[in-house]
Design an enzyme around this catalytic site. Structure first.
Site, PDB file in Angstrom:
ATOM      1  N   ILE A 246       0.909  -1.150   0.000  1.00 54.64           N
ATOM      2  CA  ILE A 246       0.000   0.000   0.000  1.00 54.64           C
ATOM      3  C   ILE A 246       0.943   1.193   0.000  1.00 54.64           C
ATOM      4  O   ILE A 246       1.458   1.595   1.045  1.00 54.64           O
ATOM      5  CB  ILE A 246      -0.921   0.011   1.237  1.00 54.64           C
ATOM      6  N   PRO A 247       1.232   1.750  -1.171  1.00 52.73           N
ATOM      7  CA  PRO A 247       2.385   2.645  -1.316  1.00 52.73           C
ATOM      8  C   PRO A 247       2.140   4.074  -0.826  1.00 52.73           C
ATOM      9  O   PRO A 247       2.067   5.020  -1.625  1.00 52.73           O
ATOM     10  CB  PRO A 247       2.660   2.603  -2.824  1.00 52.73           C
ATOM     11  N   CYS A 248       2.074   4.240   0.485  1.00 52.17           N
ATOM     12  CA  CYS A 248       1.891   5.584   1.032  1.00 52.17           C
ATOM     13  C   CYS A 248       3.117   6.461   0.777  1.00 52.17           C
ATOM     14  O   CYS A 248       3.027   7.685   0.900  1.00 52.17           O
ATOM     15  CB  CYS A 248       1.549   5.526   2.517  1.00 52.17           C
ATOM     16  N   HIS A 249       4.242   5.843   0.408  1.00 52.17           N
ATOM     17  CA  HIS A 249       5.416   6.651   0.067  1.00 52.17           C
ATOM     18  C   HIS A 249       5.228   7.399  -1.246  1.00 52.17           C
ATOM     19  O   HIS A 249       5.967   8.347  -1.527  1.00 52.17           O
ATOM     20  CB  HIS A 249       6.673   5.765  -0.015  1.00 52.17           C
TER      21      HIS A 249
END
Length: 281
Positions: A246-249
């Site tokens: 879950i690419p919150c970056h």
């Protein structure tokens, strides 16, 4: 091997931190290498092994102007792909991820009756803690080796009625799938998450941001139908239980700065730039 990979990342992270802090001074290779106690030759080779680019070429992916331009490029790429039904270049690197919320009963009972296997592994971004169930991955966090006990304690608080077993032999294959971009792996990865309906909606929007791209908090808020809830979107991103997948970056400020990250801005900058550079190699 795992120890070397972890040590190498922390050297690279320290170097990137120095480059970002002294960007206006334009430090040369000798300067940067000295900061991580390596010769220029060995540092450049280390960097090439990590991302396939020299530090000088990698630097372009860390600038505010570049990231700001990528915000609008990402919007156009996603829009064009949706209209044409085609995949962008970055989709070659994307993983097929499906998010599933735990049942209300499992949420209330903190995973009672659920069997969870976990392990610690080296990745291109340092050590990580990963946990899996028969239904999919339920946790992935980056850690420092001396914090490994704390990470497990935090995880077990969320799932304290589940059966937790240390099985790195089972979790290792997931690490291979996650951190080998462009390997041609088409297997879908299922994610089992604990979260409110709003949080899950935000996490699903993050999964749709292509590899090597970025979106702003405002763009994500608008895409999920809550344009006035930018702070809530940022809060949901900060509570992401499964990092990288879950690419919150990939969510940054509209001004082009990376914003906050629970494991430090330098790691977030490293992850964003590593993905963008991987597309260029």
């Amino acid at each position: 091997m795992a120890k070397d990979l972890t040590l190498n990342y922390y050297r690279i992270e320290k170097a990137i931190g120095y480059i970002v802090t002294h960007f206006k001074d334009q430090p040369d290779l000798d300067d940067i290498a000295e900061r991580v106690n390596l010769s220029s030759f060995h540092f450049q080779r280390l960097f090439l092994d990590w991302v396939g680019l020299t530090p000088k070429k990698f630097l372009q992916y860390l600038t505010v102007d570049y990231l700001k331009s990528k915000l609008y490029e990402t919007h156009n790429v996603i829009e064009a792909a949706n209209i044409a039904g085609l995949s962008s270049q970055s989709r070659v690197y994307d993983l097929f991820v499906n998010i599933e919320g735990v049942s209300p009963q499992q949420f209330k009972s903190a995973g009672q009756g659920l069997e969870i296997w976990y392990g610690y592994h080296a990745t291109p971004f340092g050590m990580c803690f990963i946990a899996i169930t028969s239904k999919g991955i339920c946790d992935l966090h980056f850690i420092d080796e001396n914090r490994s006990g704390n990470e497990f304690a935090l995880f077990s608080q969320k799932w304290h009625f589940a059966t937790l077993t240390h099985r790195p032999d089972l979790t290792q294959c997931f690490i291979q799938k996650i951190f080998k971009p462009g390997s041609g792996n088409q297997e879908k990865l299922n994610l089992l998450v604990q979260g409110t309906p709003f949080q899950v909606k935000v996490w699903e929007a993050l999964v749709n941001i292509p590899f090597g791209s970025v979106r702003s908090y405002q763009q994500v808020a608008g895409e999920i139908g809550y344009p006035g809830c930018v702070r809530s979107v940022a809060s949901a991103a900060g509570k992401n239980p499964i990092l990288y997948l879950i690419p919150c970056h990939r969510i940054i400020t509209r001004e082009g700065t990376t914003g906050n990250f629970q494991y430090g801005r330098i790691r977030k900058q490293s992850m964003i730039a590593w993905e963008m550079a991987s597309l260029a190699v």
